[in-house]
Design a protein around this motif. Structure first.
Motif, PDB file in Angstrom:
ATOM      1  N   GLU A 143       2.246   7.153  10.459  1.00 19.11           N
ATOM      2  CA  GLU A 143       1.510   7.279  11.714  1.00 19.11           C
ATOM      3  C   GLU A 143       0.623   8.517  11.674  1.00 19.11           C
ATOM      4  N   GLN A 144      -0.577   8.379  12.245  1.00 18.67           N
ATOM      5  CA  GLN A 144      -1.462   9.551  12.394  1.00 18.67           C
ATOM      6  C   GLN A 144      -2.174   9.434  13.734  1.00 18.67           C
ATOM      7  N   HIS A 145      -2.448  10.597  14.323  1.00 23.72           N
ATOM      8  CA  HIS A 145      -3.132  10.642  15.621  1.00 23.72           C
ATOM      9  C   HIS A 145      -4.360  11.528  15.533  1.00 23.72           C
ATOM     10  N   MET A 146      -5.040  11.454  14.388  1.00 29.24           N
ATOM     11  CA  MET A 146      -6.253  12.241  14.189  1.00 29.24           C
ATOM     12  C   MET A 146      -7.507  11.411  14.443  1.00 29.24           C
ATOM     13  N   GLY A 147      -7.319  10.143  14.857  1.00 28.13           N
ATOM     14  CA  GLY A 147      -8.477   9.272  15.057  1.00 28.13           C
ATOM     15  C   GLY A 147      -9.071   8.777  13.757  1.00 28.13           C
ATOM     16  N   HIS A 148      -8.318   8.917  12.662  1.00 28.54           N
ATOM     17  CA  HIS A 148      -8.804   8.456  11.368  1.00 28.54           C
ATOM     18  C   HIS A 148      -8.811   6.932  11.304  1.00 28.54           C
ATOM     19  N   ARG A 149      -9.782   6.367  10.591  1.00 30.48           N
ATOM     20  CA  ARG A 149      -9.877   4.913  10.512  1.00 30.48           C
ATOM     21  C   ARG A 149      -9.627   4.385   9.112  1.00 30.48           C
ATOM     22  N   ALA A 150      -9.261   5.249   8.179  1.00 30.14           N
ATOM     23  CA  ALA A 150      -8.852   4.815   6.842  1.00 30.14           C
ATOM     24  C   ALA A 150      -7.439   5.325   6.593  1.00 30.14           C
ATOM     25  N   MET A 151      -6.596   4.433   6.061  1.00 31.27           N
ATOM     26  CA  MET A 151      -5.226   4.816   5.747  1.00 31.27           C
ATOM     27  C   MET A 151      -4.854   4.249   4.391  1.00 31.27           C
ATOM     28  N   TYR A 152      -4.016   5.011   3.674  1.00 28.82           N
ATOM     29  CA  TYR A 152      -3.753   4.746   2.266  1.00 28.82           C
ATOM     30  C   TYR A 152      -2.246   4.740   1.993  1.00 28.82           C
ATOM     31  N   TRP A 153      -1.838   3.904   1.039  1.00 29.26           N
ATOM     32  CA  TRP A 153      -0.504   4.025   0.449  1.00 29.26           C
ATOM     33  C   TRP A 153      -0.651   4.395  -1.023  1.00 29.26           C
ATOM     34  N   TYR A 154       0.182   5.372  -1.431  1.00 24.64           N
ATOM     35  CA  TYR A 154       0.265   5.783  -2.821  1.00 24.64           C
ATOM     36  C   TYR A 154       1.721   5.701  -3.270  1.00 24.64           C
ATOM     37  N   LYS A 155       1.891   5.513  -4.575  1.00 24.88           N
ATOM     38  CA  LYS A 155       3.210   5.578  -5.200  1.00 24.88           C
ATOM     39  C   LYS A 155       3.185   6.737  -6.185  1.00 24.88           C
ATOM     40  N   GLN A 156       4.239   7.566  -6.153  1.00 25.00           N
ATOM     41  CA  GLN A 156       4.297   8.684  -7.094  1.00 25.00           C
ATOM     42  C   GLN A 156       5.659   8.714  -7.776  1.00 25.00           C
ATOM     43  N   LYS A 157       5.651   8.509  -9.081  1.00 29.15           N
ATOM     44  CA  LYS A 157       6.859   8.627  -9.882  1.00 29.15           C
ATOM     45  C   LYS A 157       7.030  10.103 -10.272  1.00 29.15           C
ATOM     46  N   ALA A 158       8.255  10.436 -10.647  1.00 29.52           N
ATOM     47  CA  ALA A 158       8.568  11.832 -10.997  1.00 29.52           C
ATOM     48  C   ALA A 158       7.669  12.334 -12.129  1.00 29.52           C
ATOM     49  N   LYS A 159       7.147  13.527 -11.945  1.00 27.80           N
ATOM     50  CA  LYS A 159       6.302  14.219 -12.924  1.00 27.80           C
ATOM     51  C   LYS A 159       4.998  13.465 -13.230  1.00 27.80           C
ATOM     52  N   LYS A 160       4.599  12.567 -12.335  1.00 27.90           N
ATOM     53  CA  LYS A 160       3.343  11.838 -12.481  1.00 27.90           C
ATOM     54  C   LYS A 160       2.493  12.068 -11.246  1.00 27.90           C
ATOM     55  N   PRO A 161       1.183  11.812 -11.335  1.00 28.85           N
ATOM     56  CA  PRO A 161       0.353  11.976 -10.139  1.00 28.85           C
ATOM     57  C   PRO A 161       0.476  10.766  -9.219  1.00 28.85           C
ATOM     58  N   PRO A 162       0.065  10.902  -7.972  1.00 27.09           N
ATOM     59  CA  PRO A 162       0.044   9.735  -7.074  1.00 27.09           C
ATOM     60  C   PRO A 162      -0.895   8.652  -7.612  1.00 27.09           C
ATOM     61  N   GLU A 163      -0.483   7.411  -7.426  1.00 30.57           N
ATOM     62  CA  GLU A 163      -1.320   6.270  -7.816  1.00 30.57           C
ATOM     63  C   GLU A 163      -1.630   5.448  -6.562  1.00 30.57           C
ATOM     64  N   LEU A 164      -2.910   5.171  -6.370  1.00 30.96           N
ATOM     65  CA  LEU A 164      -3.335   4.416  -5.193  1.00 30.96           C
ATOM     66  C   LEU A 164      -2.794   2.992  -5.257  1.00 30.96           C
ATOM     67  N   MET A 165      -2.251   2.531  -4.098  1.00 28.58           N
ATOM     68  CA  MET A 165      -1.774   1.158  -3.996  1.00 28.58           C
ATOM     69  C   MET A 165      -2.707   0.331  -3.105  1.00 28.58           C
ATOM     70  N   PHE A 166      -2.861   0.786  -1.850  1.00 32.99           N
ATOM     71  CA  PHE A 166      -3.642   0.049  -0.855  1.00 32.99           C
ATOM     72  C   PHE A 166      -4.470   1.026  -0.021  1.00 32.99           C
ATOM     73  N   VAL A 167      -5.606   0.503   0.460  1.00 36.56           N
ATOM     74  CA  VAL A 167      -6.410   1.226   1.439  1.00 36.56           C
ATOM     75  C   VAL A 167      -6.777   0.275   2.560  1.00 36.56           C
ATOM     76  N   TYR A 168      -6.591   0.726   3.792  1.00 36.26           N
ATOM     77  CA  TYR A 168      -7.081   0.014   4.969  1.00 36.26           C
ATOM     78  C   TYR A 168      -8.223   0.811   5.563  1.00 36.26           C
ATOM     79  N   SER A 169      -9.283   0.093   5.905  1.00 31.39           N
ATOM     80  CA  SER A 169     -10.413   0.704   6.578  1.00 31.39           C
ATOM     81  C   SER A 169     -10.664  -0.086   7.856  1.00 31.39           C
ATOM     82  N   TYR A 170     -10.630   0.574   8.995  1.00 30.65           N
ATOM     83  CA  TYR A 170     -10.784  -0.106  10.285  1.00 30.65           C
ATOM     84  C   TYR A 170      -9.855  -1.314  10.388  1.00 30.65           C
ATOM     85  N   GLU A 171      -8.607  -1.077  10.031  1.00 31.84           N
ATOM     86  CA  GLU A 171      -7.506  -2.047  10.125  1.00 31.84           C
ATOM     87  C   GLU A 171      -7.663  -3.257   9.218  1.00 31.84           C
ATOM     88  N   LYS A 172      -8.620  -3.203   8.316  1.00 31.87           N
ATOM     89  CA  LYS A 172      -8.784  -4.301   7.353  1.00 31.87           C
ATOM     90  C   LYS A 172      -8.440  -3.797   5.944  1.00 31.87           C
TER      91      LYS A 172
END
Lengths: 109, 115
Positions: free
Chosen positions: B24-53
Motif C-alpha cells: 500500500e502507498q498513499h503518495m498518489g503514485h500511479r505506478a507500482m512494482y513487484w520485485y523478487k530478491q534472492k539472498a546476495k542477489k539484486p532485486p529482479e523486476l516481476m510486474f509493473v502496474y501503471s494506472y491500475e493496468k
C-alpha cells in the motif's frame, strides 16, 4: 553480457577514505540512472539520481557518461555508516528497471 | 510521506497453500512494482502496474498472480509455490509518468519461505 554491470567488490576501506564505484550498462535506450543503497536485510533506498551534468550531495558525487554508457559514484570521507551494498539502477521504456549486482562496501575504523 | 507498506513481514507457506502479499502507498503514485530478491542477489523486476493496468510482466510463472484493485493497493497472490520461490518480495511505487528521473520508493518487503 549483463545489461548492468558493477565492480564486483567487496571494497574494504578505512574511515576517511575516498572510494569510487563504477557501473556500465549495455542498452543505449536507457533513460534514467540511479544509485541505491541497501543495508543487510533491508529494502533498497535511493541514494541519488544520476545526470549527465553530474550531481553532488554532500560527500557523494555521481556522474553519467552516455557516450561510454558508464555511471560512477564517488564517496568522500567515508564513514562507518556508509557500509552497505551500493546498487546501480537503470530504467528504460518508462518502467522497465534493471539492477546491477551491487557492490559491497565495508568501512572500518 | 514517502512510505510504502507491505504485509506480512514474514510468511511461511507450504507448496499447496494459497496466500497473498499486500502493498500500500498513499503518495498518489500511479505506478507500482513487484520485485523478487534472492539472498546476495539484486532485486529482479516481476510486474509493473501503471494506472491500475498491468504494464510489464517479466515472464513470471503463473503461480504468481498480481492484482491492482486501486491506485493505492497492489497484491501478489501466491499458489502452488516451489521452495526455490523463497525470497524477499519487494513492492515499490513511483509517480507513474514514465519520465526521465522517475524515482521508485520501496517498501520493507515480505520475507517468504516455501516449505
Amino acid at each position: 553480457r549483463k545489461e548492468v554491470e558493477q565492480d564486483p567488490g567487496p571494497f574494504n576501506v578505512p574511515e576517511g577514505a575516498t572510494v569510487a564505484f563504477n557501473c556500465t550498462y549495455s542498452n543505449s535506450a536507457s533513460q534514467s540512472f540511479f544509485w541505491y543503497r541497501q543495508d543487510c536485510r533491508k529494502e533498497p533506498k535511493l541514494l541519488m539520481s544520476v545526470y549527465s551534468s553530474g550531481n553532488e550531495d554532500g560527500r557523494f558525487t555521481a556522474q553519467l557518461n552516455r557516450a561510454s554508457q558508464y555511471i560512477s559514484l564517488l564517496i568522500r570521507d567515508s564513514k562507518l555508516s556508509d557500509s552497505a551494498t551500493y546498487l546501480c539502477v537503470v530504467t528504460f521504456g518508462g518502467f522497465k528497471t534493471i539492477f546491477g549486482a551491487g557492490t559491497r562496501l565495508f568501512v572500518k575504523a | 510521506d514517502t512510505e510504502v507498506t507491505q504485509t506480512p513481514k514474514h510468511l511461511v507457506m507450504g507448496m499447496t497453500n494459497k496466500k497473498s502479499l499486500k502493498c500500500e502507498q498513499h503518495m498518489g503514485h500511479r505506478a507500482m512494482y513487484w520485485y523478487k530478491q534472492k539472498a546476495k542477489k539484486p532485486p529482479e523486476l516481476m510486474f509493473v502496474y501503471s494506472y491500475e493496468k498491468l504494464s510489464i510482466n517479466e515472464s513470471v510463472p503463473s503461480r504468481f498472480s498480481p492484482e491492482c484493485p486501486n491506485s493505492s493497493l497492489l497484491n501478489l497472490h501466491l499458489h502452488a509455490l516451489q521452495p526455490e520461490d523463497s525470497a524477499l518480495y519487494l513492492c515499490a511505487s513511483s509517480q507513474g509518468t514514465g519520465r526521465v528521473g522517475e524515482t521508485q520508493y520501496f517498501g520493507p518487503g515480505t520475507r517468504l519461505l516455501v516449505l
